[in-house]
Design an enzyme around this catalytic site. Structure first.
Site, PDB file in Angstrom:
ATOM      1  N   TYR A   1       0.738  -1.139  -0.007  1.00 55.13           N
ATOM      2  CA  TYR A   1       0.089  -0.080   0.072  1.00 55.13           C
ATOM      3  C   TYR A   1       0.792   1.449   0.133  1.00 55.13           C
ATOM      4  CZ  TYR A   1      -3.067   3.690   1.989  1.00 55.13           C
ATOM      5  OH  TYR A   1      -3.573   4.935   2.028  1.00 55.13           O
TER       6      TYR A   1
ATOM      7  N   GLU B   1     -11.647   5.781   5.223  1.00 57.48           N
ATOM      8  CA  GLU B   1     -10.864   6.626   6.255  1.00 57.48           C
ATOM      9  C   GLU B   1     -12.203   6.849   7.436  1.00 57.48           C
ATOM     10  OE1 GLU B   1      -7.920   7.334   6.660  1.00 57.48           O
ATOM     11  OE2 GLU B   1      -7.315   7.098   4.485  1.00 57.48           O
TER      12      GLU B   1
ATOM     13  N   TRP C   1      -5.045   2.005  10.498  1.00 50.72           N
ATOM     14  CA  TRP C   1      -5.402   1.898   9.134  1.00 50.72           C
ATOM     15  C   TRP C   1      -5.030   0.305   8.644  1.00 50.72           C
ATOM     16  CZ3 TRP C   1      -8.020   3.396   5.339  1.00 50.72           C
ATOM     17  CH2 TRP C   1      -7.700   3.145   3.977  1.00 50.72           C
TER      18      TRP C   1
END
Length: 190
Positions: A17, A39, A47
């Site tokens: 990522y 988000e 995350w």
């Protein structure tokens, strides 16, 4: 061995990522919506948890197509609340449907969400020069402004911290650390 932002090295998924997506200027409306949704689900979590469930979110939320999500009914919401592969937070799931409706309104008003969101940075990424992870802000005056505007437009789960994370993820701001190999790579893409 190349240097990476030290937040990204906890798993292969996080490294991928970081190396391929985070901080790259993004202008595709559906991908911008996907990050806005993810988000929002991250609020109060890490995350890494959200990224681990990303494919499950894509499946559960019909590929993050705002038009599809905006039409979800109570039956679909209940199905999502029962889906153990995603984060089952009723408020966040409801916010996703609400935000899809607001997202479509912005698309109609500005021709695209991209036009709207990137106007806040004058259509050019902000390049920061942080050398340590603890220098990265959780939010800024600009993310406060964007958050306030989104809230006025009816969005939910778009606090300033969520908005700043969205700005980082979608390349509106380059917050790769200066010793990270991606810092210069991304700048050279502008």
């Amino acid at each position: 061995m190349c240097e990476r932002c030290n937040w990204s090295t906890s798993s292969e998924r996080m490294i991928k990522y970081h190396d391929t997506e985070w901080g790259v200027p993004l202008h595709d409306d559906e991908k911008l919506f996907e990050f806005l949704v993810l988000e929002g689900f991250q609020a109060g979590l890490s995350w890494q948890i959200v990224l681990h469930k990303r494919e499950d979110f894509r499946r559960a939320f019909d590929g993050f197509v705002p038009e599809t999500i905006s039409a979800y009914d109570e039956k679909k919401l209940e199905k999502l609340l029962q889906d153990k592969t995603i984060i089952r937070n009723k408020q966040k799931i409801s916010a996703c449907v609400n935000n899809a409706l607001q997202f479509i309104k912005i698309q109609k008003e500005f021709e695209s969400f991209n036009n709207y969101i990137w106007s806040f940075v004058n259509y050019k990424p902000i390049v920061n020069s942080f050398s340590e992870l603890n220098q990265l802000p959780a939010k800024t005056l600009l993310s406060d402004q964007i958050s306030d505007d989104l809230k006025k437009r009816g969005f939910k789960f778009v606090g300033s911290t969520v908005v700043y994370a969205h700005m980082q993820a979608t390349g509106m701001v380059n917050d790769h650390l200066t010793n990270c190999f991606r810092y210069q790579e991304i700048i050279s893409c502008y």
